[in-house]
Design a protein around this motif. Structure first.
Motif, PDB file in Angstrom:
ATOM      1  N   VAL A   1       0.836  -1.197   0.000  1.00 24.18           N
ATOM      2  CA  VAL A   1       0.000   0.000   0.000  1.00 24.18           C
ATOM      3  C   VAL A   1       0.873   1.250   0.000  1.00 24.18           C
ATOM      4  N   GLN A   2       1.983   1.219   0.717  1.00 25.03           N
ATOM      5  CA  GLN A   2       2.915   2.347   0.712  1.00 25.03           C
ATOM      6  C   GLN A   2       3.463   2.580  -0.687  1.00 25.03           C
ATOM      7  N   ALA A   3       3.896   1.513  -1.358  1.00 27.44           N
ATOM      8  CA  ALA A   3       4.448   1.638  -2.706  1.00 27.44           C
ATOM      9  C   ALA A   3       3.387   2.149  -3.686  1.00 27.44           C
ATOM     10  N   LEU A   4       2.163   1.649  -3.579  1.00 26.59           N
ATOM     11  CA  LEU A   4       1.080   2.113  -4.447  1.00 26.59           C
ATOM     12  C   LEU A   4       0.794   3.595  -4.192  1.00 26.59           C
ATOM     13  N   SER A   5       0.747   4.000  -2.947  1.00 26.63           N
ATOM     14  CA  SER A   5       0.524   5.402  -2.608  1.00 26.63           C
ATOM     15  C   SER A   5       1.627   6.278  -3.191  1.00 26.63           C
ATOM     16  N   ASP A   6       2.868   5.824  -3.080  1.00 28.22           N
ATOM     17  CA  ASP A   6       3.995   6.584  -3.630  1.00 28.22           C
ATOM     18  C   ASP A   6       3.888   6.706  -5.154  1.00 28.22           C
ATOM     19  N   ARG A   7       3.525   5.608  -5.830  1.00 31.58           N
ATOM     20  CA  ARG A   7       3.370   5.652  -7.287  1.00 31.58           C
ATOM     21  C   ARG A   7       2.263   6.614  -7.687  1.00 31.58           C
ATOM     22  N   MET A   8       1.163   6.595  -6.951  1.00 30.12           N
ATOM     23  CA  MET A   8       0.048   7.482  -7.264  1.00 30.12           C
ATOM     24  C   MET A   8       0.431   8.939  -7.037  1.00 30.12           C
ATOM     25  N   ARG A   9       1.181   9.215  -5.999  1.00 26.05           N
ATOM     26  CA  ARG A   9       1.615  10.603  -5.731  1.00 26.05           C
ATOM     27  C   ARG A   9       2.517  11.111  -6.849  1.00 26.05           C
ATOM     28  N   ARG A  10       3.389  10.235  -7.365  1.00 24.61           N
ATOM     29  CA  ARG A  10       4.263  10.639  -8.469  1.00 24.61           C
ATOM     30  C   ARG A  10       3.464  10.806  -9.765  1.00 24.61           C
ATOM     31  N   ARG A  11       2.522   9.903  -9.998  1.00 26.86           N
ATOM     32  CA  ARG A  11       1.733   9.923 -11.229  1.00 26.86           C
ATOM     33  C   ARG A  11       0.744  11.088 -11.238  1.00 26.86           C
ATOM     34  N   MET A  12       0.178  11.390 -10.085  1.00 21.92           N
ATOM     35  CA  MET A  12      -0.848  12.423  -9.996  1.00 21.92           C
ATOM     36  C   MET A  12      -0.512  13.351  -8.827  1.00 21.92           C
ATOM     37  N   PRO A  13       0.438  14.260  -9.017  1.00 20.32           N
ATOM     38  CA  PRO A  13       0.849  15.138  -7.907  1.00 20.32           C
ATOM     39  C   PRO A  13      -0.262  16.007  -7.354  1.00 20.32           C
ATOM     40  N   GLU A  14      -1.341  16.168  -8.113  1.00 15.18           N
ATOM     41  CA  GLU A  14      -2.455  16.996  -7.636  1.00 15.18           C
ATOM     42  C   GLU A  14      -3.324  16.276  -6.610  1.00 15.18           C
ATOM     43  N   LEU A  15      -3.090  14.979  -6.413  1.00 11.62           N
ATOM     44  CA  LEU A  15      -3.873  14.245  -5.416  1.00 11.62           C
ATOM     45  C   LEU A  15      -3.696  14.861  -4.031  1.00 11.62           C
ATOM     46  N   VAL A  16      -4.777  14.937  -3.305  1.00 11.65           N
ATOM     47  CA  VAL A  16      -4.735  15.459  -1.953  1.00 11.65           C
ATOM     48  C   VAL A  16      -5.022  14.304  -1.017  1.00 11.65           C
ATOM     49  N   PHE A  17      -4.118  14.064  -0.103  1.00 11.45           N
ATOM     50  CA  PHE A  17      -4.284  13.017   0.905  1.00 11.45           C
ATOM     51  C   PHE A  17      -4.622  13.653   2.230  1.00 11.45           C
ATOM     52  N   ASN A  18      -5.454  12.970   2.998  1.00  8.58           N
ATOM     53  CA  ASN A  18      -5.773  13.453   4.334  1.00  8.58           C
ATOM     54  C   ASN A  18      -4.550  13.336   5.223  1.00  8.58           C
ATOM     55  N   PRO A  19      -4.369  14.251   6.161  1.00  6.71           N
ATOM     56  CA  PRO A  19      -3.194  14.165   7.050  1.00  6.71           C
ATOM     57  C   PRO A  19      -3.302  13.001   8.006  1.00  6.71           C
TER      58      PRO A  19
END
Length: 124
Positions: A106-124
């Motif tokens: 899940v960490q690796a998937l989250s990292d890939r998504m952040r790189r692919r879509m930098p506009e994504l907003v994650f909850n703190p």
């Protein structure tokens, strides 16, 4: 993130794991629930748990790809993606993750998504 798993406890477990990484998560336990959730929630990532490569889940992924557009990331969760199916080219999924998922997956998937879509907003 939308998690689709016919097993309620599996969906909730993955929801908690994804939530710990800051994802805004919804779950669905059927194809119909997934379509309704996607229509109102508009997820950037959909994870579909597949007990096997069943037409129902493939059809759902194709419908979601059409409804949500090409920017949605579709991930198949599988205990064993059959080697006979080869690569993902004829299928609507962007990638396959092997179950059971681990924290690092899940960490690796989250990292890939952040790189692919930098506009994504994650909850703190």
């Amino acid at each position: 993130m939308l998690i689709v798993d016919s097993l309620w406890d599996s969906a909730v477990g993955l929801e908690r794991l994804a939530d710990s990484f800051g994802w805004d998560v919804r779950t669905a336990n059927s194809a119909g629930e997934a379509q309704r959730a996607a229509a109102t929630f508009h997820p950037q990532l959909v994870m579909i748990s597949m007990a096997s490569v069943e037409e129902l889940w493939l059809a759902l992924a194709q419908r979601l790809r059409g409804d949500l557009g090409g920017d949605v990331q579709l991930v198949a969760l599988s205990t064993a993606w059959p080697a006979s199916l080869g690569n993902l080219k004829p299928y609507p999924f962007d990638e396959v993750l092997q179950k059971p998922l681990h924290l690092s997956d899940v960490q690796a998937l989250s990292d890939r998504m952040r790189r692919r879509m930098p506009e994504l907003v994650f909850n703190p």
